[in-house]
Scaffold this motif. Structure first.
Motif, PDB file in Angstrom:
ATOM      1  N   TYR A  91     -18.302  98.242 -78.718  1.00 26.74           N
ATOM      2  CA  TYR A  91     -18.690  98.085 -77.309  1.00 26.74           C
ATOM      3  C   TYR A  91     -18.960  99.432 -76.647  1.00 26.74           C
ATOM      4  O   TYR A  91     -19.763  99.525 -75.720  1.00 26.74           O
ATOM      5  CB  TYR A  91     -17.598  97.358 -76.530  1.00 26.74           C
ATOM      6  CG  TYR A  91     -17.354  95.923 -76.941  1.00 26.74           C
ATOM      7  CD1 TYR A  91     -18.343  95.169 -77.553  1.00 26.74           C
ATOM      8  CD2 TYR A  91     -16.121  95.310 -76.704  1.00 26.74           C
ATOM      9  CE1 TYR A  91     -18.134  93.863 -77.918  1.00 26.74           C
ATOM     10  CE2 TYR A  91     -15.891  93.989 -77.074  1.00 26.74           C
ATOM     11  CZ  TYR A  91     -16.898  93.277 -77.680  1.00 26.74           C
ATOM     12  OH  TYR A  91     -16.678  91.973 -78.043  1.00 26.74           O
ATOM     13  N   ILE A  92     -18.232 100.463 -77.075  1.00 31.28           N
ATOM     14  CA  ILE A  92     -18.406 101.795 -76.493  1.00 31.28           C
ATOM     15  C   ILE A  92     -18.525 102.814 -77.625  1.00 31.28           C
ATOM     16  O   ILE A  92     -18.132 102.550 -78.765  1.00 31.28           O
ATOM     17  CB  ILE A  92     -17.234 102.187 -75.562  1.00 31.28           C
ATOM     18  CG1 ILE A  92     -15.921 102.281 -76.356  1.00 31.28           C
ATOM     19  CG2 ILE A  92     -17.101 101.208 -74.409  1.00 31.28           C
ATOM     20  CD1 ILE A  92     -14.764 102.855 -75.550  1.00 31.28           C
ATOM     21  N   SER A  93     -19.057 103.993 -77.289  1.00 32.18           N
ATOM     22  CA  SER A  93     -19.174 105.068 -78.267  1.00 32.18           C
ATOM     23  C   SER A  93     -17.927 105.955 -78.223  1.00 32.18           C
ATOM     24  O   SER A  93     -17.102 105.852 -77.305  1.00 32.18           O
ATOM     25  CB  SER A  93     -20.411 105.915 -77.967  1.00 32.18           C
ATOM     26  OG  SER A  93     -20.236 106.594 -76.723  1.00 32.18           O
ATOM     27  N   LEU A  94     -17.814 106.858 -79.194  1.00 32.94           N
ATOM     28  CA  LEU A  94     -16.698 107.811 -79.198  1.00 32.94           C
ATOM     29  C   LEU A  94     -16.757 108.709 -77.965  1.00 32.94           C
ATOM     30  O   LEU A  94     -15.719 109.054 -77.390  1.00 32.94           O
ATOM     31  CB  LEU A  94     -16.753 108.666 -80.466  1.00 32.94           C
ATOM     32  CG  LEU A  94     -16.079 108.085 -81.707  1.00 32.94           C
ATOM     33  CD1 LEU A  94     -16.392 108.934 -82.926  1.00 32.94           C
ATOM     34  CD2 LEU A  94     -14.569 108.000 -81.506  1.00 32.94           C
ATOM     35  N   GLN A  95     -17.975 109.063 -77.561  1.00 31.16           N
ATOM     36  CA  GLN A  95     -18.118 109.897 -76.368  1.00 31.16           C
ATOM     37  C   GLN A  95     -17.618 109.157 -75.126  1.00 31.16           C
ATOM     38  O   GLN A  95     -16.956 109.751 -74.255  1.00 31.16           O
ATOM     39  CB  GLN A  95     -19.580 110.315 -76.170  1.00 31.16           C
ATOM     40  CG  GLN A  95     -20.111 111.270 -77.234  1.00 31.16           C
ATOM     41  CD  GLN A  95     -20.606 110.563 -78.484  1.00 31.16           C
ATOM     42  OE1 GLN A  95     -20.375 109.360 -78.656  1.00 31.16           O
ATOM     43  NE2 GLN A  95     -21.264 111.293 -79.358  1.00 31.16           N
ATOM     44  N   LYS A  99     -14.469 110.271 -72.601  1.00 31.39           N
ATOM     45  CA  LYS A  99     -14.580 110.371 -71.138  1.00 31.39           C
ATOM     46  C   LYS A  99     -13.531 109.503 -70.453  1.00 31.39           C
ATOM     47  O   LYS A  99     -12.930 109.902 -69.449  1.00 31.39           O
ATOM     48  CB  LYS A  99     -15.982 109.951 -70.694  1.00 31.39           C
ATOM     49  CG  LYS A  99     -17.070 110.947 -71.065  1.00 31.39           C
ATOM     50  CD  LYS A  99     -18.447 110.420 -70.663  1.00 31.39           C
ATOM     51  CE  LYS A  99     -19.548 111.354 -71.134  1.00 31.39           C
ATOM     52  NZ  LYS A  99     -20.904 110.805 -70.848  1.00 31.39           N
ATOM     53  N   ALA A 100     -13.294 108.298 -71.003  1.00 30.27           N
ATOM     54  CA  ALA A 100     -12.295 107.402 -70.420  1.00 30.27           C
ATOM     55  C   ALA A 100     -10.888 107.985 -70.567  1.00 30.27           C
ATOM     56  O   ALA A 100     -10.061 107.883 -69.645  1.00 30.27           O
ATOM     57  CB  ALA A 100     -12.373 106.033 -71.092  1.00 30.27           C
ATOM     58  N   ASN A 101     -10.599 108.609 -71.705  1.00 26.77           N
ATOM     59  CA  ASN A 101      -9.288 109.236 -71.910  1.00 26.77           C
ATOM     60  C   ASN A 101      -9.062 110.385 -70.935  1.00 26.77           C
ATOM     61  O   ASN A 101      -7.944 110.616 -70.469  1.00 26.77           O
ATOM     62  CB  ASN A 101      -9.160 109.747 -73.347  1.00 26.77           C
ATOM     63  CG  ASN A 101      -8.869 108.626 -74.331  1.00 26.77           C
ATOM     64  OD1 ASN A 101      -8.203 107.648 -73.982  1.00 26.77           O
ATOM     65  ND2 ASN A 101      -9.359 108.751 -75.560  1.00 26.77           N
ATOM     66  N   GLN A 102     -10.143 111.115 -70.618  1.00 27.58           N
ATOM     67  CA  GLN A 102     -10.026 112.190 -69.632  1.00 27.58           C
ATOM     68  C   GLN A 102      -9.795 111.617 -68.229  1.00 27.58           C
ATOM     69  O   GLN A 102      -9.026 112.167 -67.436  1.00 27.58           O
ATOM     70  CB  GLN A 102     -11.296 113.047 -69.648  1.00 27.58           C
ATOM     71  CG  GLN A 102     -11.478 113.854 -70.926  1.00 27.58           C
ATOM     72  CD  GLN A 102     -12.850 114.497 -71.019  1.00 27.58           C
ATOM     73  OE1 GLN A 102     -13.672 114.388 -70.090  1.00 27.58           O
ATOM     74  NE2 GLN A 102     -13.124 115.167 -72.140  1.00 27.58           N
ATOM     75  N   SER A 103     -10.444 110.482 -67.942  1.00 29.21           N
ATOM     76  CA  SER A 103     -10.321 109.874 -66.608  1.00 29.21           C
ATOM     77  C   SER A 103      -8.950 109.270 -66.376  1.00 29.21           C
ATOM     78  O   SER A 103      -8.451 109.264 -65.246  1.00 29.21           O
ATOM     79  CB  SER A 103     -11.393 108.791 -66.432  1.00 29.21           C
ATOM     80  OG  SER A 103     -12.679 109.342 -66.518  1.00 29.21           O
ATOM     81  N   ILE A 104      -8.319 108.759 -67.429  1.00 25.63           N
ATOM     82  CA  ILE A 104      -7.055 108.051 -67.250  1.00 25.63           C
ATOM     83  C   ILE A 104      -5.955 108.979 -66.763  1.00 25.63           C
ATOM     84  O   ILE A 104      -5.017 108.553 -66.071  1.00 25.63           O
ATOM     85  CB  ILE A 104      -6.641 107.328 -68.550  1.00 25.63           C
ATOM     86  CG1 ILE A 104      -5.708 106.155 -68.229  1.00 25.63           C
ATOM     87  CG2 ILE A 104      -5.985 108.267 -69.558  1.00 25.63           C
ATOM     88  CD1 ILE A 104      -5.506 105.200 -69.400  1.00 25.63           C
ATOM     89  N   GLY A 120     -18.523 101.950 -66.062  1.00 28.56           N
ATOM     90  CA  GLY A 120     -19.738 101.250 -66.438  1.00 28.56           C
ATOM     91  C   GLY A 120     -20.002 101.200 -67.931  1.00 28.56           C
ATOM     92  O   GLY A 120     -21.113 100.882 -68.361  1.00 28.56           O
ATOM     93  N   PHE A 121     -18.970 101.467 -68.747  1.00 24.27           N
ATOM     94  CA  PHE A 121     -19.150 101.467 -70.197  1.00 24.27           C
ATOM     95  C   PHE A 121     -19.126 100.050 -70.774  1.00 24.27           C
ATOM     96  O   PHE A 121     -19.791  99.766 -71.764  1.00 24.27           O
ATOM     97  CB  PHE A 121     -18.076 102.320 -70.877  1.00 24.27           C
ATOM     98  CG  PHE A 121     -18.157 103.790 -70.537  1.00 24.27           C
ATOM     99  CD1 PHE A 121     -19.372 104.368 -70.207  1.00 24.27           C
ATOM    100  CD2 PHE A 121     -17.025 104.584 -70.552  1.00 24.27           C
ATOM    101  CE1 PHE A 121     -19.461 105.726 -69.888  1.00 24.27           C
ATOM    102  CE2 PHE A 121     -17.099 105.929 -70.249  1.00 24.27           C
ATOM    103  CZ  PHE A 121     -18.319 106.501 -69.907  1.00 24.27           C
ATOM    104  N   ILE A 122     -18.332  99.162 -70.168  1.00 25.33           N
ATOM    105  CA  ILE A 122     -18.266  97.766 -70.604  1.00 25.33           C
ATOM    106  C   ILE A 122     -18.131  96.884 -69.374  1.00 25.33           C
ATOM    107  O   ILE A 122     -17.905  97.375 -68.265  1.00 25.33           O
ATOM    108  CB  ILE A 122     -17.073  97.498 -71.566  1.00 25.33           C
ATOM    109  CG1 ILE A 122     -15.743  97.887 -70.910  1.00 25.33           C
ATOM    110  CG2 ILE A 122     -17.237  98.203 -72.889  1.00 25.33           C
ATOM    111  CD1 ILE A 122     -14.531  97.532 -71.766  1.00 25.33           C
TER     112      ILE A 122
END
Length: 632
Positions: A91-95, A99-104, A120-122
């Motif tokens: 559903y999402i890429s490694l990139q 980015k999500a790990n940085q945002s959390i 907006g990734f999923i």
């Protein structure tokens, strides 16, 4: 979610930090891959594919297949964090995950699923699908007609809205809850306390729950746009689920009070869900619109086609409606465009048969090669594998198909289109004027196409085609029934390959057992072999939907014609005599004997072989069968 899986540690420096390491470790611990295969994938990742998961690399390099990847996700889903899981699901890429790990870290208190949606990734449907995979809970589509409103309104609107959970039905001891938050144990405990019943949890997308709550507590005026959105969501969910489950067909069946939805998986229909009667008519109409059918006409059988991208996979759905007592029955054949083309080595033919098929059939310069079997037996896959084997820069291959199933680089492919003036008969005449070395006919459908195949072979061409018959001998007899002269058949047909697809034992619930003696004897397993071998079956689990089988393999019966068989054809000997001559002089192995071989290898069960293969008597011993299969 448990992160304490009892896994072996690997002495590979920095392994835990590699993208996809957790899944790769499950593959290694479950003995699906070897240490050398894992190290090979790691080397590829480090050199040229840092942006890919280890599992993606292993699929691309043929170390594992998509079915194994899917099964392991289901088996170990709870051991993954949701971000890892949606990345493994594609559903999402490694990139995106990075980015999500940085945002959390900047959004304390928010869950990864919420962050992925906000970025907006999923969308919420993909989150629901991932949670269903991870927690092994059913994903359902629910409408207001399926909700026991008296039960639901025992709880306040605020409670249901804040927890995105709705108790929608109840039994004597159970209350059924649909939720977008399946880890909300506090809400479920409160529902259990108030109803004095045990909760049974199903998952739905947050937007579906919110729409349902609006219908429960808000005046229904002005909801029509949202209802349309829900219908589109249900249809998209059905298509997505079929792709994820590798279904070959989708059946939407109108019943008295509901619409039953079943998927054909591994050749068997599996009940997936029911839709309420009111919603079902709109879902059927939506499917017909997508397929280019006339939605105003529900009294006539219709055909159509949908071509669309589902979860980044290009898919063709061939749609057919059939008018029944309770409405239109709609069936969709699912044709995926990913990974459909297999090499000759990947069609799961036993080594001895494969060598004969390549050298005694495909490598022969002229003649007709027939691939036979019923609908859904894998004929097209084998046909394209044969084309792939014969596809060389020095060879001109031209096809006539209805329609083209897979695009193959380097060959000339034509799809029948009556509206454009390319009928099957017109195209047959044009094919032979194109100076081909090899002609591929999608199917011999009548006397005319059979005559063209035979005449092309007589003029020095190689012809490969498919045919609907029960076994290899039946292919010869059907050509005679079509009116093709026996001397033409005997002089042009090189070989006939009959095949079936048979279900394989589910690896997650595989157990030893003693088969039914009568059935074992009927497929050729004698009492001594029964006593001296271990047999397996699946007991039923979530992976196989309780069937005991997961995935399929192929059974083959290869007849390479020799002088004795050709003479029997010219003399129009009966089928049992032709079969006996073929077994005695060409080492013909029947579909049932191939099934027996795969039972003794532990791939399937005697009951499944008995269910799927044509009856054929064999006087060969198990040792003789193994020798002919290429196993000394």
């Amino acid at each position: 979610m448990s992160q304490n899986h009892p896994l072996k540690k690997l002495d590979i420096e920095g392994f835990d930090k590699l993208p996809g390491a957790r899944f790769a470790l499950f593959l290694y611990n479950d003995q699906i891959i070897t240490l050398s295969q894992l190290k090979k994938a790691i080397r590829v990742q480090e050199k040229i594919a840092q942006d890919k998961l280890l599992s993606s690399i292993m699929i691309e390099t043929g170390i594992i297949d998509e079915d194994e990847h899917r099964r392991l996700i289901r088996k170990h889903g709870r051991a993954f964090r949701i971000g890892e899981l949606v990345c493994e699901l594609g559903y999402i890429s490694l990139q995106d995950l990075e980015k999500a790990n940085q945002s959390i870290t900047r959004m304390p208190g928010k869950r990864m699923g919420e962050i992925l949606i906000e970025l907006g990734f999923i969308d919420d449907r993909q989150v629901a699908q991932a949670l269903s995979e991870q927690l092994d809970m059913p994903l359902i589509h629910i409408d207001i007609d399926m909700v026991n409103q008296t039960l639901a309104k025992q709880f306040s609107q605020n409670f249901l809205t804040s927890n995105l959970s709705i108790p929608y039905d109840e039994g004597t001891n159970k209350v059924y809850v649909v939720t977008a938050d399946p880890l909300n144990d506090h809400a479920f405990a409160e529902i259990e306390q108030k109803t004095a019943k045990k909760t049974v949890i199903s998952i739905a997308a947050a937007s579906a729950i919110e729409l349902l709550l609006k219908k429960l507590f808000v005046n229904k005026k002005g909801v029509s746009a949202e209802v349309k959105d829900q219908v589109a969501e249900v249809v998209d969910g059905i298509l997505l689920s079929a792709i994820r489950d590798h279904a070959s067909d989708i059946h939407l069946e109108p019943m008295l009070h509901n619409l039953r939805i079943r998927f054909r998986m591994d050749g068997v229909l599996i009940h997936k869900m029911d839709l309420p009667r009111d919603l079902s008519a709109r879902v059927i109409a939506r499917m017909k619109v997508l397929a280019g059918m006339d939605i105003s006409d529900s009294r006539r059988h219709q055909d159509g086609r949908i071509t669309r991208k589902v979860s980044d996979i290009d898919v063709d759905f061939r749609v057919s409606t059939y008018v029944t007592l309770f409405g239109e029955n709609l069936v969709m054949r699912v044709l995926r465009r990913d990974g459909g083309l297999k090499s000759i080595e990947q069609i799961k033919m036993n080594r001895g048969l494969l060598d004969r098929f390549k050298h005694d059939a495909l490598d022969v310069p002229t003649g007709v090669i027939l691939i036979t079997g019923p609908t859904g037996s894998g004929k097209t896959t084998t046909l394209y594998a044969a084309i792939d084997y014969l596809n060389h820069p020095t060879t001109k291959i031209i096809t006539l198909e209805d329609p083209v199933e897979y695009v193959v680089d380097g060959i000339m492919q034509c799809s029948v289109d009556k509206k454009a003036g390319r009928s099957f008969d017109n195209s047959l005449k044009a094919v032979v004027r194109q100076d081909p070395d090899i002609i591929v006919l999608g199917e011999i459908r009548d006397k005319n196409s059979a005559q063209v195949a035979v005449q092309a072979a007589l003029t020095g061409h190689k012809v490969i085609t498919t045919f609907h018959t029960e076994d290899s001998i039946g292919g010869l007899l059907r050509l005679i029934d079509m009116g093709v002269e026996t001397f033409l058949i005997s002089s042009t047909v090189v070989s006939i390959l009959a095949q079936r697809l048979i279900r394989t034992i589910c690896p997650d619930c595989r157990q030893a057992y003693m088969p039914n003696k009568r059935i074992a004897n009927l497929i050729g397993i004698d009492n001594e072999t029964l006593k001296n071998n271990t047999f397996y079956r699946g007991t039923g689990c979530g992976t196989c939907y309780g069937t005991g089988y997961h995935g399929r393999t192929a059974l083959h019966e290869l007849l390479v014609l020799n002088e004795e068989v050709r003479e029997a054809i010219i003399n129009q000997r009966p089928s049992h005599e032709v079969r006996k001559i073929s077994c005695d002089t060409t080492d013909l192995l029947s579909l049932m004997e191939d099934g027996l071989y795969k039972v003794l290898l532990g791939h399937t069960t005697p009951e499944e072989v008995y269910r799927i293969t044509p009856r054929s008597n064999s006087n060969r011993s198990v040792k003789e069968i193994f020798k002919l299969m290429g196993e000394e």
